[in-house]
Motif scaffolding. Sequence first.
Motif, PDB file in Angstrom:
ATOM      1  N   TYR A   7     -58.003 -38.965 -17.737  1.00  0.00           N
ATOM      2  CA  TYR A   7     -57.162 -37.896 -18.280  1.00  0.00           C
ATOM      3  C   TYR A   7     -57.935 -36.583 -18.314  1.00  0.00           C
ATOM      4  O   TYR A   7     -57.365 -35.521 -18.098  1.00  0.00           O
ATOM      5  CB  TYR A   7     -56.565 -38.300 -19.635  1.00  0.00           C
ATOM      6  CG  TYR A   7     -57.235 -37.765 -20.866  1.00  0.00           C
ATOM      7  CD1 TYR A   7     -56.774 -36.590 -21.457  1.00  0.00           C
ATOM      8  CD2 TYR A   7     -58.312 -38.413 -21.445  1.00  0.00           C
ATOM      9  CE1 TYR A   7     -57.366 -36.092 -22.605  1.00  0.00           C
ATOM     10  CE2 TYR A   7     -58.905 -37.928 -22.588  1.00  0.00           C
ATOM     11  CZ  TYR A   7     -58.435 -36.773 -23.163  1.00  0.00           C
ATOM     12  OH  TYR A   7     -59.030 -36.268 -24.291  1.00  0.00           O
ATOM     13  N   THR A  31     -45.833 -31.975 -10.786  1.00  0.00           N
ATOM     14  CA  THR A  31     -45.290 -33.140 -11.488  1.00  0.00           C
ATOM     15  C   THR A  31     -46.393 -34.149 -11.811  1.00  0.00           C
ATOM     16  O   THR A  31     -47.455 -34.154 -11.174  1.00  0.00           O
ATOM     17  CB  THR A  31     -44.229 -33.849 -10.624  1.00  0.00           C
ATOM     18  OG1 THR A  31     -44.859 -34.306  -9.423  1.00  0.00           O
ATOM     19  CG2 THR A  31     -43.067 -32.925 -10.298  1.00  0.00           C
ATOM     20  N   GLU A  32     -46.110 -35.014 -12.783  1.00  0.00           N
ATOM     21  CA  GLU A  32     -47.053 -36.091 -13.127  1.00  0.00           C
ATOM     22  C   GLU A  32     -47.414 -36.893 -11.887  1.00  0.00           C
ATOM     23  O   GLU A  32     -48.577 -37.193 -11.654  1.00  0.00           O
ATOM     24  CB  GLU A  32     -46.416 -37.046 -14.146  1.00  0.00           C
ATOM     25  CG  GLU A  32     -46.361 -36.525 -15.546  1.00  0.00           C
ATOM     26  CD  GLU A  32     -45.649 -37.496 -16.482  1.00  0.00           C
ATOM     27  OE1 GLU A  32     -45.373 -38.648 -16.090  1.00  0.00           O
ATOM     28  OE2 GLU A  32     -45.369 -37.088 -17.624  1.00  0.00           O
ATOM     29  N   ARG A  43     -50.420 -42.483 -13.726  1.00  0.00           N
ATOM     30  CA  ARG A  43     -49.454 -41.548 -14.329  1.00  0.00           C
ATOM     31  C   ARG A  43     -49.677 -41.470 -15.829  1.00  0.00           C
ATOM     32  O   ARG A  43     -49.467 -40.423 -16.431  1.00  0.00           O
ATOM     33  CB  ARG A  43     -48.008 -42.004 -14.050  1.00  0.00           C
ATOM     34  CG  ARG A  43     -47.626 -42.045 -12.587  1.00  0.00           C
ATOM     35  CD  ARG A  43     -46.775 -40.909 -12.081  1.00  0.00           C
ATOM     36  NE  ARG A  43     -45.653 -40.477 -12.861  1.00  0.00           N
ATOM     37  CZ  ARG A  43     -44.391 -40.819 -12.643  1.00  0.00           C
ATOM     38  NH1 ARG A  43     -44.083 -41.667 -11.683  1.00  0.00           N
ATOM     39  NH2 ARG A  43     -43.424 -40.306 -13.377  1.00  0.00           N
ATOM     40  N   ASN A  44     -50.080 -42.592 -16.443  1.00  0.00           N
ATOM     41  CA  ASN A  44     -50.358 -42.588 -17.889  1.00  0.00           C
ATOM     42  C   ASN A  44     -51.465 -41.601 -18.237  1.00  0.00           C
ATOM     43  O   ASN A  44     -51.361 -40.881 -19.231  1.00  0.00           O
ATOM     44  CB  ASN A  44     -50.759 -43.988 -18.385  1.00  0.00           C
ATOM     45  CG  ASN A  44     -49.552 -44.847 -18.699  1.00  0.00           C
ATOM     46  OD1 ASN A  44     -48.434 -44.342 -18.807  1.00  0.00           O
ATOM     47  ND2 ASN A  44     -49.780 -46.133 -18.844  1.00  0.00           N
ATOM     48  N   THR A  46     -52.297 -38.971 -16.499  1.00  0.00           N
ATOM     49  CA  THR A  46     -51.744 -37.639 -16.265  1.00  0.00           C
ATOM     50  C   THR A  46     -50.895 -37.213 -17.457  1.00  0.00           C
ATOM     51  O   THR A  46     -50.999 -36.090 -17.941  1.00  0.00           O
ATOM     52  CB  THR A  46     -50.886 -37.630 -14.980  1.00  0.00           C
ATOM     53  OG1 THR A  46     -51.680 -38.124 -13.904  1.00  0.00           O
ATOM     54  CG2 THR A  46     -50.423 -36.235 -14.643  1.00  0.00           C
ATOM     55  N   ARG A  47     -50.066 -38.142 -17.940  1.00  0.00           N
ATOM     56  CA  ARG A  47     -49.199 -37.873 -19.090  1.00  0.00           C
ATOM     57  C   ARG A  47     -50.030 -37.530 -20.319  1.00  0.00           C
ATOM     58  O   ARG A  47     -49.708 -36.598 -21.065  1.00  0.00           O
ATOM     59  CB  ARG A  47     -48.323 -39.108 -19.348  1.00  0.00           C
ATOM     60  CG  ARG A  47     -47.052 -38.828 -20.089  1.00  0.00           C
ATOM     61  CD  ARG A  47     -46.119 -40.024 -20.092  1.00  0.00           C
ATOM     62  NE  ARG A  47     -45.587 -40.289 -18.759  1.00  0.00           N
ATOM     63  CZ  ARG A  47     -45.654 -41.477 -18.134  1.00  0.00           C
ATOM     64  NH1 ARG A  47     -46.220 -42.504 -18.718  1.00  0.00           N
ATOM     65  NH2 ARG A  47     -45.153 -41.617 -16.936  1.00  0.00           N
ATOM     66  N   GLU A  48     -51.111 -38.295 -20.524  1.00  0.00           N
ATOM     67  CA  GLU A  48     -52.001 -38.051 -21.667  1.00  0.00           C
ATOM     68  C   GLU A  48     -52.627 -36.656 -21.575  1.00  0.00           C
ATOM     69  O   GLU A  48     -52.723 -35.931 -22.566  1.00  0.00           O
ATOM     70  CB  GLU A  48     -53.090 -39.129 -21.717  1.00  0.00           C
ATOM     71  CG  GLU A  48     -53.939 -39.055 -22.961  1.00  0.00           C
ATOM     72  CD  GLU A  48     -55.046 -40.107 -22.999  1.00  0.00           C
ATOM     73  OE1 GLU A  48     -55.948 -39.950 -23.834  1.00  0.00           O
ATOM     74  OE2 GLU A  48     -55.016 -41.054 -22.188  1.00  0.00           O
ATOM     75  N   ARG A  51     -49.995 -34.053 -22.396  1.00  0.00           N
ATOM     76  CA  ARG A  51     -49.740 -34.078 -23.837  1.00  0.00           C
ATOM     77  C   ARG A  51     -50.861 -33.358 -24.593  1.00  0.00           C
ATOM     78  O   ARG A  51     -50.605 -32.596 -25.527  1.00  0.00           O
ATOM     79  CB  ARG A  51     -49.609 -35.524 -24.322  1.00  0.00           C
ATOM     80  CG  ARG A  51     -48.509 -35.704 -25.331  1.00  0.00           C
ATOM     81  CD  ARG A  51     -48.332 -37.096 -25.912  1.00  0.00           C
ATOM     82  NE  ARG A  51     -49.234 -38.127 -25.455  1.00  0.00           N
ATOM     83  CZ  ARG A  51     -48.903 -39.111 -24.613  1.00  0.00           C
ATOM     84  NH1 ARG A  51     -47.682 -39.186 -24.109  1.00  0.00           N
ATOM     85  NH2 ARG A  51     -49.786 -40.026 -24.272  1.00  0.00           N
ATOM     86  N   SER A  61     -43.673 -28.199 -22.523  1.00  0.00           N
ATOM     87  CA  SER A  61     -42.856 -29.212 -21.882  1.00  0.00           C
ATOM     88  C   SER A  61     -41.384 -28.892 -22.110  1.00  0.00           C
ATOM     89  O   SER A  61     -40.957 -28.722 -23.240  1.00  0.00           O
ATOM     90  CB  SER A  61     -43.195 -30.581 -22.453  1.00  0.00           C
ATOM     91  OG  SER A  61     -42.421 -31.569 -21.819  1.00  0.00           O
ATOM     92  N   ASN A  67     -43.088 -29.335 -16.849  1.00  0.00           N
ATOM     93  CA  ASN A  67     -44.107 -28.734 -17.690  1.00  0.00           C
ATOM     94  C   ASN A  67     -44.484 -27.366 -17.135  1.00  0.00           C
ATOM     95  O   ASN A  67     -44.628 -27.203 -15.916  1.00  0.00           O
ATOM     96  CB  ASN A  67     -45.345 -29.633 -17.733  1.00  0.00           C
ATOM     97  CG  ASN A  67     -45.050 -30.962 -18.411  1.00  0.00           C
ATOM     98  OD1 ASN A  67     -44.755 -30.997 -19.594  1.00  0.00           O
ATOM     99  ND2 ASN A  67     -45.110 -32.045 -17.658  1.00  0.00           N
TER     100      ASN A  67
END
Length: 72
Positions: A7, A31-32, A43-44, A46-48, A51, A61, A67
């Motif tokens: 991340y 995008t993610e 992707r997790n 990337t999402r973290e 966030r 977001s 985003n």
Amino acid sequence: MNENKEYKKAIDYICGLVESRQLNIGDKIPTERAIAQTLGISRNSTREALRTLENMGAVESRHGSGNYLSGN
């Protein structure tokens, strides 16, 4: 522990886009999926990263839209 480093990679990547002026305030962030594929991370992760940047006020977001780089 490996997930943690992934991340950070995404955060560094997005910061790099800003520093190189490829991303400006108000621009849509990739995008993610695109970030994950570019960096070879999950992707997790990337999402973290997104966030974390959102919590810092650097990313906004917008539900259903994506985003965006905010002015903070």
